[in-house]
Write an enzyme that holds these catalytic residues in place. Structure first.
Site, mmCIF file in Angstrom:
data_model
loop_
_atom_site.group_PDB
_atom_site.id
_atom_site.type_symbol
_atom_site.label_atom_id
_atom_site.label_comp_id
_atom_site.label_asym_id
_atom_site.label_seq_id
_atom_site.Cartn_x
_atom_site.Cartn_y
_atom_site.Cartn_z
ATOM 1 N N CYS A 1 0.848 -1.202 0.000
ATOM 2 C CA CYS A 1 0.000 0.000 0.000
ATOM 3 C C CYS A 1 0.882 1.250 0.000
ATOM 4 O O CYS A 1 1.678 1.452 0.926
ATOM 5 C CB CYS A 1 -0.927 -0.013 1.221
ATOM 6 N N ASN B 1 -13.246 9.245 -2.129
ATOM 7 C CA ASN B 1 -13.726 8.368 -3.197
ATOM 8 C C ASN B 1 -13.739 6.928 -2.721
ATOM 9 O O ASN B 1 -12.804 6.468 -2.070
ATOM 10 C CB ASN B 1 -12.822 8.508 -4.422
ATOM 11 N N HIS C 1 -9.637 13.749 0.638
ATOM 12 C CA HIS C 1 -9.072 14.892 -0.082
ATOM 13 C C HIS C 1 -9.556 16.174 0.592
ATOM 14 O O HIS C 1 -10.750 16.306 0.891
ATOM 15 C CB HIS C 1 -9.560 14.910 -1.536
ATOM 16 N N HIS D 1 -6.513 2.783 0.385
ATOM 17 C CA HIS D 1 -6.263 3.117 1.801
ATOM 18 C C HIS D 1 -7.086 4.376 2.027
ATOM 19 O O HIS D 1 -6.868 5.383 1.327
ATOM 20 C CB HIS D 1 -4.765 3.363 2.012
ATOM 21 N N CYS E 1 0.427 3.439 3.139
ATOM 22 C CA CYS E 1 1.113 2.889 4.321
ATOM 23 C C CYS E 1 2.608 3.182 4.241
ATOM 24 O O CYS E 1 3.241 3.512 5.256
ATOM 25 C CB CYS E 1 0.863 1.384 4.436
ATOM 26 N N ASP F 1 -1.027 16.397 -1.923
ATOM 27 C CA ASP F 1 -1.274 15.490 -3.043
ATOM 28 C C ASP F 1 -0.210 15.719 -4.108
ATOM 29 O O ASP F 1 0.165 16.856 -4.403
ATOM 30 C CB ASP F 1 -2.676 15.723 -3.620
ATOM 31 N N HIS G 1 -8.664 7.722 2.399
ATOM 32 C CA HIS G 1 -8.078 9.061 2.442
ATOM 33 C C HIS G 1 -9.162 10.085 2.161
ATOM 34 O O HIS G 1 -10.101 9.823 1.407
ATOM 35 C CB HIS G 1 -6.927 9.202 1.446
ATOM 36 N N HIS H 1 -4.457 1.122 8.353
ATOM 37 C CA HIS H 1 -4.898 0.788 7.006
ATOM 38 C C HIS H 1 -6.315 0.220 6.998
ATOM 39 O O HIS H 1 -6.598 -0.751 7.682
ATOM 40 C CB HIS H 1 -3.958 -0.247 6.374
HETATM 41 P P1 5GP Z 1 -8.171 8.645 -5.198
HETATM 42 O O1 5GP Z 1 -8.218 8.695 -6.692
HETATM 43 O O2 5GP Z 1 -7.897 7.235 -4.703
HETATM 44 O O3 5GP Z 1 -9.354 9.279 -4.541
HETATM 45 O O4 5GP Z 1 -6.964 9.572 -4.762
HETATM 46 C C1 5GP Z 1 -5.639 9.160 -4.723
HETATM 47 C C2 5GP Z 1 -4.817 10.434 -4.682
HETATM 48 O O5 5GP Z 1 -3.511 10.091 -4.269
HETATM 49 C C3 5GP Z 1 -4.691 11.132 -6.035
HETATM 50 O O6 5GP Z 1 -5.170 12.471 -5.923
HETATM 51 C C4 5GP Z 1 -3.193 11.075 -6.343
HETATM 52 O O7 5GP Z 1 -2.714 12.252 -6.969
HETATM 53 C C5 5GP Z 1 -2.594 10.886 -4.966
HETATM 54 N N1 5GP Z 1 -1.356 10.135 -4.969
HETATM 55 C C6 5GP Z 1 -1.106 8.944 -5.583
HETATM 56 N N2 5GP Z 1 0.152 8.546 -5.345
HETATM 57 C C7 5GP Z 1 0.702 9.478 -4.527
HETATM 58 C C8 5GP Z 1 1.999 9.606 -3.932
HETATM 59 O O8 5GP Z 1 2.887 8.767 -4.088
HETATM 60 N N3 5GP Z 1 2.207 10.714 -3.169
HETATM 61 C C9 5GP Z 1 1.235 11.658 -2.954
HETATM 62 N N4 5GP Z 1 1.559 12.707 -2.191
HETATM 63 N N5 5GP Z 1 0.010 11.571 -3.511
HETATM 64 C C10 5GP Z 1 -0.252 10.491 -4.285
HETATM 65 ZN ZN ZN Z 2 -2.435 1.385 3.603
#
Ligand code: 5GP
Ligand code: ZN
Length: 113
Positions: free
Chosen positions: A4, A86, A101, A97, A7, A30, A99, A46
């Site tokens: 992950c 999401n 935004h 995992h 994580c 992000d 999160h 997690h």
């Molecule tokens: P999701 O699409 O799952 O709602 O959001 C995942 C978010 O994680 C995306 O906005 C993406 O830009 C961000 N993200 C993915 N990989 C990384 C990373 O390695 N570092 C950081 N800081 N953000 C990440």
């Molecule tokens: Zn995780």
């Protein structure tokens, strides 16, 4: 969770820009910001999404959101902000995992909720 990425970020195995950390969570920038302020609130424990969340994890998440409310000024969110989490394919969740935004720093134009 061995594979992950969040994580690994929480453990410091993948670099990130952390703007806040306590026992419950980290808040990072992000990597692909969609607004001038685009942060990700990551509970340290997690779990994939709110459907998978236990009662104890829900209590922790509540504490995290309450703490976030005290960080508004230092995070540059005085004008307001939007929280998005999401879940699943229809919402295009890409990291499994949980999160949150945190979007702000400008007048947000697209209103989906
Ligand atoms: P999701 O699409 O799952 O709602 O959001 C995942 C978010 O994680 C995306 O906005 C993406 O830009 C961000 N993200 C993915 N990989 C990384 C990373 O390695 N570092 C950081 N800081 N953000 C990440
Ligand atoms: Zn995780």
């Amino acid at each position: 969770m061995n594979d992950c990425i969040f994580c690994k970020i929480i453990k410091g195995e993948i670099p990130s820009t952390k703007v806040y950390e306590d026992n419950d969570m980290v808040i990072i920038k992000d990597i692909a910001p969609q607004a001038p302020v685009h942060l990700l609130l990551l509970p340290k424990e997690h779990f994939a999404n709110i459907v998978e969340m236990t009662d104890a994890q829900a209590q922790t998440l509540g504490r995290c959101l309450k703490k976030l409310s005290t960080l508004v000024d230092e995070l540059g969110l005085q004008g307001g902000f939007r929280l998005v989490s999401n879940k699943g394919a229809d919402a295009c969740q890409s990291v499994e995992h949980l999160h949150i935004h945190v979007l702000g720093g400008t007048k947000l134009t697209e209103k989906m909720g």
